[in-house]
Design an enzyme around this catalytic site. Structure first.
Site, PDB file in Angstrom:
ATOM      1  N   TYR A  54       3.391   2.018   1.974  1.00 57.56           N
ATOM      2  CA  TYR A  54       3.936   2.411   3.278  1.00 57.56           C
ATOM      3  C   TYR A  54       5.457   2.174   3.313  1.00 57.56           C
ATOM      4  CZ  TYR A  54      -0.848   2.935   5.078  1.00 57.56           C
ATOM      5  OH  TYR A  54      -2.142   3.345   5.293  1.00 57.56           O
TER       6      TYR A  54
ATOM      7  N   GLN B 215     -18.441   4.895   2.766  1.00 55.77           N
ATOM      8  CA  GLN B 215     -19.015   6.092   3.367  1.00 55.77           C
ATOM      9  C   GLN B 215     -18.896   6.163   4.884  1.00 55.77           C
ATOM     10  OE1 GLN B 215     -22.433   5.983   0.211  1.00 55.77           O
ATOM     11  NE2 GLN B 215     -22.898   7.619   1.615  1.00 55.77           N
TER      12      GLN B 215
ATOM     13  N   HIS C   3      -1.495   4.019  -1.770  1.00 62.31           N
ATOM     14  CA  HIS C   3      -2.552   4.994  -1.488  1.00 62.31           C
ATOM     15  C   HIS C   3      -2.533   6.147  -2.486  1.00 62.31           C
ATOM     16  CE1 HIS C   3      -4.198   2.987   1.873  1.00 62.31           C
ATOM     17  NE2 HIS C   3      -3.124   3.094   2.625  1.00 62.31           N
TER      18      HIS C   3
ATOM     19  N   ARG D 237       2.362  -8.767   4.395  1.00 62.84           N
ATOM     20  CA  ARG D 237       1.454  -8.213   3.364  1.00 62.84           C
ATOM     21  C   ARG D 237       2.329  -7.680   2.243  1.00 62.84           C
ATOM     22  NH1 ARG D 237      -3.474  -5.023   4.244  1.00 62.84           N
ATOM     23  NH2 ARG D 237      -4.405  -4.767   2.190  1.00 62.84           N
TER      24      ARG D 237
ATOM     25  N   GLU E  91       0.802  -1.230   0.000  1.00 63.41           N
ATOM     26  CA  GLU E  91       0.000   0.000   0.000  1.00 63.41           C
ATOM     27  C   GLU E  91       0.838   1.285   0.000  1.00 63.41           C
ATOM     28  OE1 GLU E  91      -1.677  -2.678   0.560  1.00 63.41           O
ATOM     29  OE2 GLU E  91      -3.704  -2.134  -0.049  1.00 63.41           O
TER      30      GLU E  91
ATOM     31  N   GLU F  99     -27.602  17.166   2.465  1.00 63.55           N
ATOM     32  CA  GLU F  99     -26.535  16.182   2.670  1.00 63.55           C
ATOM     33  C   GLU F  99     -27.068  14.825   3.102  1.00 63.55           C
ATOM     34  OE1 GLU F  99     -23.378  17.879   4.990  1.00 63.55           O
ATOM     35  OE2 GLU F  99     -23.414  19.641   3.707  1.00 63.55           O
ATOM     36  N   LEU F 100     -28.257  14.529   2.614  1.00 63.19           N
ATOM     37  CA  LEU F 100     -28.844  13.235   2.935  1.00 63.19           C
ATOM     38  C   LEU F 100     -28.043  12.132   2.250  1.00 63.19           C
ATOM     39  CD1 LEU F 100     -31.172  11.319   3.811  1.00 63.19           C
ATOM     40  CD2 LEU F 100     -32.187  11.793   1.590  1.00 63.19           C
ATOM     41  N   ASP F 101     -27.790  11.064   2.930  1.00 63.77           N
ATOM     42  CA  ASP F 101     -27.324   9.858   2.255  1.00 63.77           C
ATOM     43  C   ASP F 101     -27.846   8.651   3.015  1.00 63.77           C
ATOM     44  OD1 ASP F 101     -25.651   9.541   4.410  1.00 63.77           O
ATOM     45  OD2 ASP F 101     -23.902  10.335   3.382  1.00 63.77           O
TER      46      ASP F 101
HETATM   47  P1  NAP Z   1     -26.756  17.915  -3.275  1.00 61.22           P
HETATM   48  O1  NAP Z   1     -25.538  17.166  -3.035  1.00 61.22           O
HETATM   49  O2  NAP Z   1     -27.288  18.814  -2.227  1.00 61.22           O
HETATM   50  O3  NAP Z   1     -26.564  18.718  -4.642  1.00 61.22           O
HETATM   51  C1  NAP Z   1     -27.495  19.555  -5.183  1.00 61.22           C
HETATM   52  C2  NAP Z   1     -26.889  20.300  -6.364  1.00 61.22           C
HETATM   53  O4  NAP Z   1     -27.855  21.179  -6.840  1.00 61.22           O
HETATM   54  C3  NAP Z   1     -25.692  21.110  -6.004  1.00 61.22           C
HETATM   55  O5  NAP Z   1     -24.771  20.976  -7.051  1.00 61.22           O
HETATM   56  C4  NAP Z   1     -26.217  22.543  -5.907  1.00 61.22           C
HETATM   57  O6  NAP Z   1     -25.126  23.287  -6.369  1.00 61.22           O
HETATM   58  C5  NAP Z   1     -27.421  22.529  -6.800  1.00 61.22           C
HETATM   59  N1  NAP Z   1     -28.544  23.308  -6.304  1.00 61.22           N
HETATM   60  C6  NAP Z   1     -29.060  23.333  -5.059  1.00 61.22           C
HETATM   61  N2  NAP Z   1     -30.128  24.141  -4.990  1.00 61.22           N
HETATM   62  C7  NAP Z   1     -30.292  24.645  -6.228  1.00 61.22           C
HETATM   63  C8  NAP Z   1     -31.224  25.549  -6.799  1.00 61.22           C
HETATM   64  N3  NAP Z   1     -32.212  26.095  -6.076  1.00 61.22           N
HETATM   65  N4  NAP Z   1     -31.097  25.849  -8.095  1.00 61.22           N
HETATM   66  C9  NAP Z   1     -30.128  25.348  -8.844  1.00 61.22           C
HETATM   67  N5  NAP Z   1     -29.216  24.466  -8.367  1.00 61.22           N
HETATM   68  C10 NAP Z   1     -29.294  24.128  -7.066  1.00 61.22           C
HETATM   69  O7  NAP Z   1     -27.963  16.964  -3.586  1.00 61.22           O
HETATM   70  P2  NAP Z   1     -28.101  15.721  -4.532  1.00 61.22           P
HETATM   71  O8  NAP Z   1     -27.184  15.707  -5.666  1.00 61.22           O
HETATM   72  O9  NAP Z   1     -29.554  15.724  -4.786  1.00 61.22           O
HETATM   73  O10 NAP Z   1     -27.695  14.519  -3.625  1.00 61.22           O
HETATM   74  C11 NAP Z   1     -28.419  14.243  -2.471  1.00 61.22           C
HETATM   75  C12 NAP Z   1     -27.582  13.431  -1.561  1.00 61.22           C
HETATM   76  O11 NAP Z   1     -27.517  12.087  -1.988  1.00 61.22           O
HETATM   77  C13 NAP Z   1     -26.182  13.936  -1.523  1.00 61.22           C
HETATM   78  O12 NAP Z   1     -26.011  14.845  -0.485  1.00 61.22           O
HETATM   79  C14 NAP Z   1     -25.393  12.723  -1.354  1.00 61.22           C
HETATM   80  O13 NAP Z   1     -24.990  12.532  -0.021  1.00 61.22           O
HETATM   81  C15 NAP Z   1     -26.269  11.562  -1.725  1.00 61.22           C
HETATM   82  N6  NAP Z   1     -25.708  10.939  -2.905  1.00 61.22           N
HETATM   83  C16 NAP Z   1     -24.377  10.755  -2.988  1.00 61.22           C
HETATM   84  C17 NAP Z   1     -23.834  10.197  -4.098  1.00 61.22           C
HETATM   85  C18 NAP Z   1     -22.369  10.018  -4.238  1.00 61.22           C
HETATM   86  O14 NAP Z   1     -21.593  10.329  -3.361  1.00 61.22           O
HETATM   87  N7  NAP Z   1     -21.907   9.507  -5.349  1.00 61.22           N
HETATM   88  C19 NAP Z   1     -24.642   9.832  -5.127  1.00 61.22           C
HETATM   89  C20 NAP Z   1     -25.991  10.049  -5.032  1.00 61.22           C
HETATM   90  C21 NAP Z   1     -26.514  10.622  -3.913  1.00 61.22           C
HETATM   91  P3  NAP Z   1     -25.098  24.866  -6.532  1.00 61.22           P
HETATM   92  O15 NAP Z   1     -25.923  25.375  -5.385  1.00 61.22           O
HETATM   93  O16 NAP Z   1     -23.676  25.236  -6.504  1.00 61.22           O
HETATM   94  O17 NAP Z   1     -25.694  25.107  -7.856  1.00 61.22           O
HETATM   95 FE1  SF4 Z   2     -17.792   0.461   4.539  1.00 63.86          FE
HETATM   96 FE2  SF4 Z   2     -19.920   0.841   2.974  1.00 63.86          FE
HETATM   97 FE3  SF4 Z   2     -18.898  -1.624   3.262  1.00 63.86          FE
HETATM   98 FE4  SF4 Z   2     -20.162  -0.523   5.258  1.00 63.86          FE
HETATM   99  S1  SF4 Z   2     -21.052  -1.043   3.290  1.00 63.86           S
HETATM  100  S2  SF4 Z   2     -18.202  -1.553   5.363  1.00 63.86           S
HETATM  101  S3  SF4 Z   2     -19.619   1.634   5.024  1.00 63.86           S
HETATM  102  S4  SF4 Z   2     -17.874   0.113   2.367  1.00 63.86           S
END
Ligand code: NAP
Ligand code: SF4
Length: 671
Positions: free
Chosen positions: A166, A339, A252, A214, A164, A654-656
C-alpha cells in the site's frame, strides 16, 4: 494454565493487554453498508471471546486513499459517531480495539489514486497521480487527523498500515518510488514518509495511545527492501513513537502465496524472528497461524512477542476463551480457504466464513433455543448435513444423523488428501468432535429408507452428489477412472494422464497426481524452494535469484475442458492464480476449447482447432462435474412426504462446502 505464553499479559508501559493474541485487520464489507450496529455486534462477539487486542478493517484517511470509491473510513468528525458504536460495544464486552488506517496509494481502485510516482500497479487499471510536496503533506496530515478522530471515537489505538504494497510501502521501495526529492532516492529519503507519519501521529494522539505500525518485513516483489533496510526502518519507527510492530508479508501483487491454505502453518514466522532483539518494542508475527498450539509454540520459541490471527476469528469468535478453558479441540478451525472471507471482499460481498456462517451475520443468523423440540432426521453426513445436524442439536432438537459411509465428512474426505489442502483434516476432526460432544444419534453405515424416516417430524436430505456421466465413447475402458476412484479408492494411475474436466475437482486431481512424497505444505524448506522464497538478508525483497525450483512432477498430466479459454477461470478469486501457477510449475498442460470424440487404449481423441488429435494417456480421469443425488428425496416426495433438501442434493452446480454449510446452518436455525 494452558498456553502460558499465549495467555500471558503484555505490558505496554501505559497499559497492559490481557494476552498475546491480536485479531488482525480484515475487511468485512459491513461498514460500507452503513449498518454500524452489525459492525459493533461482530467485533463485540470477538471481544467477549477474550482476544487481547482487535484491529479493525482498514479505514481510509481520505477519499483518494480508500481501497475503492466509497470505502469505509473516518473522513469526518461525524463518522466518529458510527465508530463510537463499535468502541463502546467492544469495551462493554471487556475488549480493546485499535483502528487500522489504510491508505491504498496506487492500489486504490479509482481514478483519483495517488502515489510517490505515476507507476501503475500490475493488479490495477488505474495510473496513480504523482504527489507533489504539498500533496504528500496533505496525505500525512489526513492520516494524523484520522488517528486523532479514532482516539476521539474511543479507540484504544491505531494501526498504521505500512505493508502489503500500500501507499507507505510504495514510498519505501525503489521500484515504485522514482522520486528525486527528499521523499525518494536514498533509503533515508524513502523511509521519511512512515517516520513522519508515526512521529506526527504520536505527537497528536499523546503518549498513552497504542500505535501499531505494520511493517513489511519481506516485500516478495522485484526491487523489494533488503533486510538491513527493514531493520533500519523498524528502529526508526520505534524511535518515532510506535508501541508495537506488526508483521506484513508480501505485496498484493506478489506472485508468492502468503496466506492461502497451501502455505505451511506459521510459514512466515521465521521472518519476524529475524527482527527479534533488534528493536525494543513488542513484535507481532502473523500469517497462517490458526491453532493455539501453533501460537504457543511460536511465542515459547521466541519467534515474536505476540501473534496475530485474523481469519481464525471469523471461524470462531471464542478462540481465546476456548483455548483458556482447555477446550482447544472445540475451536472451529480456519482452513485458510479464503472462500467466504477474502473472495467475498473482492466480489464486493459481505465477508463471512466457510465454517461459521454467523461471522459478520451475528444479528441475522442466530441459533436460538427452540421452545418446540422436534425429532429431526438428517440424511448424509457431508458438510451440509453435519452443519444442519449440529445447529438443530444446539437449538434443542432431537437429531438422528444417517450416513451410508463408515465415516462422516462426505466430499471433505476427498479434499483432505490433496497436497496443499491438509487443513481439511482439521475440519473433519472438528466435525467429528462436535458430533461426539452433542446429543446427536449418529447412524453410520446406514442407507436410510423412507420407512426409517417415517416417524420423524422433519427430514433433511443432504445426500450430496454423484459424479456426472460425460458419455464419452470408450469411457468404459479399464484405464478410465472417475475422480472418486483416485481420491477415495486409491486406484492405480499410470505415468501419463489426461484429466477430463477442469473445474475445482479437475484441478485438485491434477495436483494430487503430480505430487509424490512429502507435501510442500508440510515442509517449509521444500515449499520455499517451490515458490522461490529466499532470506531477505541474502536476496532483497525475499525472492530467490534462481526463481521457483519445484520438484519434478510425479506424472505427465494434461488437464482439459470444452469451454474456450484458460482452464481455472472459475476458481476462487484470491486462490485461482495459485492453483494455476502450481500446476504450471509441474508442467501440467492446460487445454480449453476441445471437443471430446472418443477414448481409445492410446488416450483421448479430441478435436482441437478443427483437427482430430489424440492426447496420449495411460490413464484418463473423469472430473466432469456432479449431479444431485436425489433418489431418496424423490422417493419421499413421491410418497407425499415433505422434505428439506440441502447442499449438493439440492443444487450440484457450483457446489462448494461454503454453500453447503451455510444452507445447512440456515435451515436448522429456522426449524
Ligand atoms: P465444476 O466446477 O462444475 O467442473 C466440471 C468440469 O467438467 C468443467 O471443467 C466442465 O467444463 C466439465 N464438464 C461438465 N459437464 C461435462 C460433460 N457433460 N462432459 C464433459 N465435461 C463436462 O465441477 P467440479 O470440478 O466437479 O467441482 C465441483 C465443485 O466443487 C466446484 O464447483 C467447486 O466449487 C468445488 N471445488 C472447488 C475446488 C477449488 O476451488 N479448488 C476444489 C474442489 C472442489 P467444460 O464444460 O468446459 O468441459
Ligand atoms: Fe476465511 Fe475459509 Fe478461514 Fe473461514 S475458513 S475465515 S472462509 S479462510
Amino acid at each position: 494454565m494452558p498456553y502460558p505464553h499465549m495467555l500471558a499479559p503484555l505490558d505496554l508501559g501505559f497499559t497492559t493487554l490481557k494476552n498475546r493474541v491480536l485479531m488482525g485487520s480484515m475487511h468485512t464489507g459491513l461498514e460500507e453498508r452503513g449498518d454500524w450496529s452489525r459492525v459493533a455486534a461482530y467485533y463485540s462477539e470477538r471481544a467477549a471471546g477474550g482476544v487481547g487486542l482487535i484491529v479493525t478493517g482498514g479505514m481510509a484517511p481520505n477519499h483518494e486513499g480508500g481501497v475503492f470509491p466509497g470505502a469505509a473510513g473516518i473522513y469526518t468528525d461525524s463518522d466518529s459517531t458510527n465508530h463510537r458504536l463499535v468502541t463502546d460495544a467492544v469495551h462493554d464486552a471487556g475488549g480493546r480495539i485499535a483502528m487500522q488506517i489504510l491508505h491504498a496509494g496506487r492500489y486504490a481502485y479509482g481514478p483519483d489514486c495517488v502515489a510517490p510516482s505515476a507507476l501503475k500497479s500490475p493488479i490495477s487499471p488505474f495510473v496513480p497521480r504523482e504527489l507533489d510536496e504539498d500533496g504528500i503533506e496533505k496525505q500525512i496530515a489526513d492520516i494524523v487527523t484520522a488517528a486523532t478522530r479514532a482516539r476521539d471515537a474511543g479507540y484504544d489505538g491505531v494501526e498504521i498500515m505500512g505493508s502489503e504494497g500500500y501507499f507507505i510501502n510504495q514510498f519505501l521501495c525503489a521500484a515504485t518510488n522514482h522520486r528525486s526529492d527528499r521523499w525518494g532516492g536514498a533509503y533515508a529519503n524513502r523511509m521519511r514518509l512512515p517516520i513522519e507519519i508515526v512521529r506526527r501521529t504520536r505527537a497528536a494522539t499523546g503518549p498513552d495511545f497504542i500505535l501499531i505500525y505494520r511493517i513489511s518485513l519481506i516485500d516478495l516483489v522485484p526491487g523489494g527492501q533488503s533486510f538491513a533496510e527493514v531493520t533500519r526502518l523498524a528502529r526508526a519507527i520505534e524511535e518515532a513513537g510506535a508501541t508495537i510492530l506488526n508483521t506484513g508479508i508480501g505485496w498484493h501483487e506478489s506472485r508468492v502465496p502468503t496466506i492461502a491454505t497451501s502455505v505451511p502453518r506459521a510459514g512466515w514466522a521465521w521472518v519476524t524472528r529475524k527482527l527479534m532483539g533488534k528493536v525494543g518494542i513488542p513484535l507481532v508475527t502473523s500469517n497462517r497461524i490458526n491453532t493455539p498450539d501453533v501460537a504457543e509454540e511460536l511465542l515459547a520459541g521466541g519467534a515474536a512477542d505476540m501473534v496475530s490471527m485474523a481469519r481464525p476469528f471469523l471461524a470462531d469468535a471464542d478462540f481465546v476463551a476456548k483455548a483458556a478453558a482447555g477446550r482447544a479441540t472445540d475451536i472451529a478451525p480456519c482452513i485458510a480457504c479464503n472462500q467466504a472471507c477474502l473472495d467475498h471482499t473482492f466480489q464486493g460481498k459481505i465477508s463471512s466464513c466457510l465454517v461459521n456462517p454467523r461471522a459478520c451475520h451475528e444479528t441475522e443468523l442466530t441459533y436460538t433455543p427452540t421452545d418446540r423440540p422436534k425429532r429431526i432426521a438428517v440424511v448424509g453426513a457431508g458438510p451440509a448435513g453435519l452443519m444442519a445436524a449440529l445447529v438443530a442439536d444446539q437449538r434443542g432438537h432431537d437429531v438422528t444423523l444417517y450416513e451410508a459411509d463408515s465415516r462422516i465428512g462426505g466430499q471433505l474426505n476427498m479434499a483432505r488428501v490433496i497436497p496443499g489442502k491438509e487443513e481439511f483434516h482439521g475440519l473433519v476432526d472438528w466435525f467429528t468432535g462436535q458430533i461426539d460432544r452433542s446429543r446427536i444419534t449418529l447412524a453410520l453405515n446406514i442407507r436410510a429408507t423412507p420407512e426409517q424416516l417415517a416417524p420423524f417430524d422433519e427430514v433433511i436430505i443432504a445426500t450430496g452428489v454423484t459424479p456426472r456421466d460425460p458419455q464419452i465413447d470408450g469411457q468404459d475402458g479399464p484405464h478410465v477412472l472417475r475422480y472418486t476412484d483416485v481420491l477415495r479408492g486409491g486406484a492405480q494411475v499410470g505415468p501419463r494422464v489426461v484429466v477430463v474436466g477442469a473445474g475445482g475437482i479437475g484441478f485438485d486431481v491434477s495436483e494430487f497426481l503430480v505430487h509424490a512424497g512429502q507435501s510442500p505444505t508440510e515442509d517449509l524448506t521444500l515449499w520455499k524452494r517451490e515458490w522461490g522464497v529466499d532470506d531477505p538478508e541474502r536476496s532483497p525483497g525475499g525472492l530467490a535469484p534462481t526463481g521457483p525450483q519445484p520438484e519434478a512432477p510425479a506424472r505427465t498430466v494434461v488437464l482439459v475442458q470444452r469451454k474456450r479459454g484458460k482452464p481455472g477461470r472459475g476458481l476462487g478469486k484470491t486462490t485461482g492464480w495459485i492453483h494455476r501457477a502450481a500446476l504450471k510449475a509441474k508442467d501440467v498442460t492446460m487445454l480449453g476449447g476441445l471437443e471430446y470424440r472418443r477414448i481409445t487404449p492410446d488416450g483421448l481423441v479430441v478435436v482441437q482447432d478443427g483437427q482430430e488429435v489424440t492426447l496420449p494417456a495411460d490413464t484418463i480421469v473423469l472430473c466432469t462435474g456432479q449431479d444431485p443425488e436425489r433418489s431418496l428425496a424423490d422417493a419421499l416426495e413421491q410418497a407425499g412426504r415433505a422434505v428439506h433438501v440441502i447442499g449438493g442434493a439440492d443444487v450440484a452446480a457450483e457446489l462448494d462446502a461454503k454453500r453447503a454449510i451455510d444452507q445447512g446452518a440456515r435451515l436448522a436455525a429456522s426449524l
